[in-house]
Design a protein around this motif. Structure first.
Motif, PDB file in Angstrom:
ATOM      1  N   LEU A   1     -21.136 -25.794  65.020  1.00 54.57           N
ATOM      2  CA  LEU A   1     -20.628 -26.975  63.873  1.00 54.57           C
ATOM      3  C   LEU A   1     -19.057 -27.128  64.921  1.00 54.57           C
ATOM      4  CD1 LEU A   1     -20.342 -24.453  61.142  1.00 54.57           C
ATOM      5  CD2 LEU A   1     -21.137 -26.455  61.554  1.00 54.57           C
ATOM      6  N   ARG A   2     -18.842 -26.587  66.122  1.00 54.39           N
ATOM      7  CA  ARG A   2     -17.653 -27.528  67.078  1.00 54.39           C
ATOM      8  C   ARG A   2     -18.299 -28.648  67.856  1.00 54.39           C
ATOM      9  NH1 ARG A   2     -12.820 -24.048  68.059  1.00 54.39           N
ATOM     10  NH2 ARG A   2     -12.780 -24.961  70.423  1.00 54.39           N
ATOM     11  N   ASP A   3     -19.037 -28.266  68.394  1.00 56.52           N
ATOM     12  CA  ASP A   3     -19.460 -29.345  69.032  1.00 56.52           C
ATOM     13  C   ASP A   3     -19.722 -30.297  68.528  1.00 56.52           C
ATOM     14  OD1 ASP A   3     -19.196 -27.835  71.759  1.00 56.52           O
ATOM     15  OD2 ASP A   3     -21.654 -27.734  71.709  1.00 56.52           O
ATOM     16  N   ARG A   4     -20.632 -30.430  67.353  1.00 61.64           N
ATOM     17  CA  ARG A   4     -20.485 -31.608  66.673  1.00 61.64           C
ATOM     18  C   ARG A   4     -19.015 -31.924  65.446  1.00 61.64           C
ATOM     19  NH1 ARG A   4     -25.308 -32.294  62.535  1.00 61.64           N
ATOM     20  NH2 ARG A   4     -23.733 -33.060  61.303  1.00 61.64           N
ATOM     21  N   HIS A   5     -18.348 -31.384  65.772  1.00 65.29           N
ATOM     22  CA  HIS A   5     -16.957 -32.063  64.607  1.00 65.29           C
ATOM     23  C   HIS A   5     -16.272 -32.647  66.268  1.00 65.29           C
ATOM     24  CE1 HIS A   5     -13.208 -31.881  63.140  1.00 65.29           C
ATOM     25  NE2 HIS A   5     -12.732 -31.581  64.349  1.00 65.29           N
ATOM     26  N   ALA A   6     -16.374 -32.500  67.430  1.00 62.57           N
ATOM     27  CA  ALA A   6     -15.815 -32.580  68.741  1.00 62.57           C
ATOM     28  C   ALA A   6     -16.225 -33.875  68.641  1.00 62.57           C
ATOM     29  CB  ALA A   6     -15.984 -31.997  69.693  1.00 62.57           C
ATOM     30  N   ALA A   7     -17.954 -34.382  69.010  1.00 67.46           N
ATOM     31  CA  ALA A   7     -18.881 -35.095  68.959  1.00 67.46           C
ATOM     32  C   ALA A   7     -18.511 -36.116  67.823  1.00 67.46           C
ATOM     33  CB  ALA A   7     -19.991 -34.839  69.304  1.00 67.46           C
ATOM     34  N   ALA A   8     -18.059 -36.148  66.595  1.00 66.01           N
ATOM     35  CA  ALA A   8     -17.660 -36.566  65.566  1.00 66.01           C
ATOM     36  C   ALA A   8     -16.240 -37.360  65.998  1.00 66.01           C
ATOM     37  CB  ALA A   8     -17.873 -36.221  64.085  1.00 66.01           C
ATOM     38  N   SER A   9     -15.246 -36.678  66.207  1.00 66.78           N
ATOM     39  CA  SER A   9     -14.174 -37.148  66.373  1.00 66.78           C
ATOM     40  C   SER A   9     -13.776 -37.718  67.506  1.00 66.78           C
ATOM     41  CB  SER A   9     -13.063 -36.299  66.238  1.00 66.78           C
ATOM     42  OG  SER A   9     -12.774 -35.188  67.362  1.00 66.78           O
TER      43      SER A   9
END
Length: 158
Positions: A145-153
């Motif tokens: 989840l953290r990796d996805r959030h970082a990539a999306a932001s």
């Protein structure tokens, strides 16, 4: 250094068990398995399990997803490595040690599903985070989840 989860109980000899698990996402939900051991209880795991013989993690992951869920997957990226001390349903003390992979679902073949006590369920990631039996699985979902959030932001580059 790999991460280690769970607590080894004094007096038990934990068997080192090479294992692999996967995170598959579809429509915002994660593939999990609901395992019903009857009197042994009901719990949720990420699909995966022990490596057989000389299997690679990728080979074992493809096999385990098919056996537990009937899904055909392709391993994409090794997210992390972790160990998890736990007692199996039969009371055996094991330490699952191995990778957690992000996988893509490429199809389904219900005829490959072999484990009758495993049921594929698609869970919202936060529900999975709090429902999964193993701390190592929950940690991997949080990392995903953290990796996805970082990539999306990340700002879009031209």
């Amino acid at each position: 250094m790999k991460l280690q989860f769970g607590t080894a109980r004094p007096g038990l000899d934990y068997i080192h068990r090479p294992a692999v698990f996967g995170i598959a996402e579809r429509d915002g939900r994660l593939a999990c398995v609901r395992v019903d051991r009857g009197e042994g209880g009901v719990y949720y795991d990420l699909p995966g399990g022990a490596l057989d013989g000389d299997e690679t993690e990728q080979q074992a992951l493809v096999r385990e997803f098919a056996e537990e869920t009937g899904l055909i997957i392709q391993p994409v990226d090794r997210l992390t490595e972790a160990g998890q001390y736990f007692l199996k349903s039969d009371g055996a003390a094991v330490n699952n040690v191995g990778g957690v992979w992000v996988v893509s679902v490429t199809g389904a073949d219900p005829s490959t599903k072999q484990e009758a006590d495993h049921e594929l369920v698609w869970m919202e990631p936060l529900r999975a985070l709090f429902s999964l039996r193993h701390e190592a699985h929950s940690w991997a979902v949080a990392r995903w989840l953290r990796d996805r959030h970082a990539a999306a932001s990340e700002p879009q580059r031209r």
